[in-house]
Scaffold this motif. Structure first.
Motif, short mmCIF file in Angstrom:
data_model
loop_
_atom_site.label_atom_id
_atom_site.label_comp_id
_atom_site.label_asym_id
_atom_site.label_seq_id
_atom_site.Cartn_x
_atom_site.Cartn_y
_atom_site.Cartn_z
N VAL A 141 0.84 -1.21 0.00
CA VAL A 141 0.00 0.00 0.00
C VAL A 141 0.87 1.25 0.00
CG1 VAL A 141 -1.62 1.36 1.38
CG2 VAL A 141 -2.01 -1.09 1.06
N ALA A 142 1.94 1.26 0.81
CA ALA A 142 2.84 2.42 0.86
C ALA A 142 3.50 2.66 -0.50
CB ALA A 142 3.90 2.21 1.94
N ASP A 150 0.98 4.03 -2.87
CA ASP A 150 0.78 5.45 -2.54
C ASP A 150 1.80 6.31 -3.30
OD1 ASP A 150 -1.25 4.86 -0.75
OD2 ASP A 150 0.00 5.04 1.04
N ARG A 176 -3.70 -1.15 -5.39
CA ARG A 176 -3.71 -0.69 -4.00
C ARG A 176 -4.99 -1.16 -3.31
NH1 ARG A 176 -3.02 5.59 -2.50
NH2 ARG A 176 -5.21 5.66 -3.12
N ARG A 213 -5.12 -3.31 0.06
CA ARG A 213 -5.89 -2.85 1.22
C ARG A 213 -6.90 -3.90 1.67
NH1 ARG A 213 -6.76 3.63 -0.14
NH2 ARG A 213 -5.04 4.32 1.19
N THR A 269 -2.71 1.36 -10.80
CA THR A 269 -2.12 1.54 -9.48
C THR A 269 -3.20 1.53 -8.39
OG1 THR A 269 -0.34 2.84 -10.45
CG2 THR A 269 -0.66 3.04 -8.08
N ASP A 302 -10.41 2.96 -3.55
CA ASP A 302 -9.41 2.78 -4.61
C ASP A 302 -10.05 2.26 -5.89
OD1 ASP A 302 -7.14 3.79 -3.47
OD2 ASP A 302 -6.49 1.89 -2.62
N ARG A 360 1.13 9.01 -6.40
CA ARG A 360 1.49 10.43 -6.32
C ARG A 360 2.30 10.86 -7.54
NH1 ARG A 360 2.45 9.28 -0.86
NH2 ARG A 360 4.68 8.99 -1.28
#
Length: 710
Positions: free
Chosen positions: A406-407, A410, A425, A429, A421, A441, A414
């Motif tokens: 998940v990180a 993220d 994610r 999650r 993506t 998401d 961004r």
């Protein structure tokens, strides 16, 4: 005797000034040579060594070395090594300062520097320069050697026209443009140069380069067309136009341009590499590998070509699915290519990223994650590496790895928000239990790509887990309206089964397997459904198919073990549970199930060891405590049994068998305070007991009451 001069210049950014100066010096009586050709020959090298003066024309772009040009540096080194008198002519308001990046000029001795004023006619500057050359010339300087090849070059240079004032102004603007950092303001400068000199090939070429840099490929294409119309023998322009066509998905046109670039320059390594990329995109994998290999024959340190050949070999290996040994050999060759790329260029982030993707394919997830991390250390803005590392973490499947995934997603979102993506994610999650985040998401993925049927069906799967079965079914229906989708049928089967539509669920699993006969998880899930409705033979067949397709699917071994145990195949059940644990040493349920089989065979020591591991892996697993309690009870370890039942009931108050067994254990222990507690447990169990069991428990209760009254 006339001074002998070699006119050293860059053919892209000072050719027009050089031609005017060449004609003026020749007319003034100098024995001057200007080489009109791109490639430096041994005959010209000999002329540089033999002539008394080397005049180096240096405009702003030459001093800035933009774009980099090796030939002028090579000519300067030849003249310096031969001890020639070097005259540096600063043209187009160029300044020689500490910012100059043409390293060949550093540390030169015997160098005279003069400036050609911007507004002074070249003929007047040439007259002053001729006077200076005459004064500096040695009386005993030998004449330049006469060679037929050099004479032919000289004759061709003399046939080239003197540049007009507008053409010189255009070249001045080109130099200014190449030294600017702002692409937006540079394009109008080049457009003005083209207005002044409509046949200025280099200005068209450089404007095309700027359009490419700004990703305005449709504007770049006519500029490269114009450059090639004016300069039809330019391999670099063909190569660049090929790159634009490849980006615009015109692979046939791109390959044709790369063909021409290679025909004009058979040692053009970049053109081979680029043609290889176009061939790979056209699914000509063997042709692509041949081109990357040719590029590497020309340039052994070409890291990009190693990386591209490695990727092409990875694609070729995936096409060899029916020949595992051949596929693995190709993958190992690809791995060697990525290793070679990194040996050539240790800080080449794409090579780490691509090597990681290969390791991922080889199921070396730790190695893949390490390489993705190396790529990100080199380039912290590498969105693809964040995305790929997230996929590797997600594939591990455990909660902690999913949190790391998940990180990474993220960071990727961004830097480069893509539907894919957000989709992945959401998947990660869901594993962490964040169903609301997963639903958001999937919503975001569908905003970016409304036709993403995978996001639709996975949103449906998440809705099912939140209890929204109608919403789940609606999403799966919407996904299937976009076309046959094995995953959508698979997910809808789970929703239908949960809603009680068993025939519909079985039908959906059938459809998923019709579309994708190698969908191992669909066989596994259909097996679970068949097992739960008493079709043992059908369940065993499905688990067998799942294992044949994916021998590493631990869940299928675990489930087949359960079916075998139900058919009293103790040996087969133990073998399957053990295999599941071998494949996934963190598989809690497989330890619990194998422990139950060991207990059933009377091997309570082995059973307790498995339950201990299961509880260490998942301290919230109520059934593991319950089963361990049963084993302790069978060994008359009443205190340990009661403690395990206590924990099981804290975790799952509806585990009624644990309440019954705790009551029985308390009754057996016989301590004064145990009897009321045992009676409470047994009474709590009665409403959930089968009629026959109710009678048995009632009799035990009566005996305890009698004992309590004594």
């Amino acid at each position: 005797m006339a001074p002998t001069v070699y006119l050293c210049h860059r053919r892209d950014v000072s050719r027009l000034f050089a031609l005017s100066l060449f004609h003026a010096l020749h007319d003034a009586g100098a024995d001057v040579l200007l080489d009109p050709d791109e490639l430096l020959t041994s005959a010209v090298e000999q002329q540089i060594r033999a002539r008394e003066f080397l005049i180096v024309l240096a405009g702003p772009a030459t001093l800035a070395n933009k774009p980099a040009d090796e030939r002028i540096a090579q000519e300067i080194r030849i003249g310096a090594d031969a001890g020639r008198k070097i005259v540096l002519v600063l043209m187009y308001a160029a300044e020689l300062d500490e910012h100059a990046k043409l390293n060949a000029l550093r540390g030169l001795k015997n160098t005279r520097i003069t400036a050609a004023p911007v507004n002074e006619p070249v003929s007047r500057f040439a007259a002053r320069l001729m006077q200076a050359l005459t004064r500096a010339s040695s009386p005993d300087a030998p004449p330049a050697p006469e060679e037929p090849a050099v004479q032919r070059k000289l004759n061709r240079a003399l046939r080239l026209p003197v540049s007009s004032d507008d053409q010189l102004e255009a070249e001045y603007l080109l130099n200014l443009a190449l030294c600017q950092e702002d692409d937006v303001s540079t394009i109008p400068v080049l457009s003005e140069a083209i207005r002044l000199h409509p046949d200025y090939a280099e200005a068209y070429f450089q404007r095309g380069v700027l359009h490419v840099r700004r990703k305005n490929y449709l504007a770049a294409l006519p500029d490269f067309d114009a450059a090639l119309r004016l300069r039809p023998l330019d391999p670099v322009a063909y190569n660049n136009r090929g790159l634009v066509k490849r980006t615009l998905n015109d692979m046939a046109g791109a390959i044709a341009d790369f063909d021409e670039a290679i025909r004009l320059n058979s040692h053009f390594a970049s053109a081979y590499n680029n043609r290889g990329l176009a061939r790979r995109a056209s699914n000509d994998i063997d042709g692509a590998i041949e081109d990357f290999t040719e590029a590497l024959i020309i340039r052994r340190d070409y890291a990009t070509a190693y990386t591209n050949r490695g990727h092409a070999q990875k694609v070729k290996a995936t096409q060899q699915a029916d020949h595992p040994s051949a596929a693995r050999a190709i993958l190992m060759a690809a791995l060697e290519d990525y290793d070679a790329a990194l040996a050539c260029q240790p800080r080449y982030a794409p090579a780490y990223n691509n090597r990681a993707s290969l390791k991922y394919l080889l199921r070396d997830y730790d190695g893949a994650i390490a390489d993705y991390t190396s790529a990100l250390v080199i380039d912290p803005t590498y969105a693809t590496a964040y995305f790929n590392r997230g996929i590797a973490y997600k594939t591990r499947g455990d909660v902690h790895s999913s949190q790391l995934a998940v990180a990474d997603f993220d960071a990727a979102a961004r830097l480069q928000p893509r539907a894919e993506t957000f989709y992945h994610r959401g998947q990660a999650r869901k594993v962490t239990g964040d169903l609301s985040g997963a639903l958001k998401d999937y919503e975001e993925a569908l905003k970016l790509n409304p036709n993403a049927s995978n996001a639709l069906t996975q949103r449906g799967a998440a809705k099912r887990l939140t209890g929204d079965l109608s919403g789940a079914l609606a999403d799966h229906e919407a996904a299937l309206q976009q076309g046959d989708n094995a995953q959508a049928y698979y997910n809808r089967a789970a929703a239908r089964a949960e809603s009680g539509d068993i025939p519909g669920a079985l039908s959906d699993y059938d459809q998923a397997l019709r579309i994708n006969p190698r969908f191992a998880e669909a066989y596994n899930r259909r097996g679970i459904l068949r097992y739960s409705h008493g079709d043992m033979n059908g369940a065993l067949a499905d688990y067998g198919f799942a294992i044949a397709i994916n021998p590493r699917l631990a869940a299928a071994y675990n489930n087949r073990g359960t079916a075998r145990y139900a058919q009293n195949d103790i040996e087969g059940a133990l073998a399957d549970y053990s295999r599941a644990i071998l494949l996934d040493e963190n598989y809690t349920l497989a330890y619990v199930n194998r422990g139950a089989v060991y207990a059933d065979t009377g091997d309570f020591g082995a059973a307790l060891r498995d339950y201990d591991v299961a509880i260490a892996l998942n301290p919230q697993h109520a059934s593991a405590y319950y089963n361990r309690g049963v084993a302790h009870l069978s060994l008359d370890q009443l205190d340990e049994a009661i403690e395990d039942y206590d924990r099981a009931l804290v975790l799952n108050p509806m585990l009624h068998e644990a309440r019954l067994n705790r009551g029985l254990a308390r009754a057996s222990r016989g301590m004064p305070e145990d009897t009321p507690l045992a009676m409470s447990d047994l009474r709590g169990y009665l409403p959930y007991a089968e009629p026959q069991r109710q009678q048995e428990v009632s009799e035990i209760l009566a005996a305890l009451e009698k004992q309590l009254r004594k």
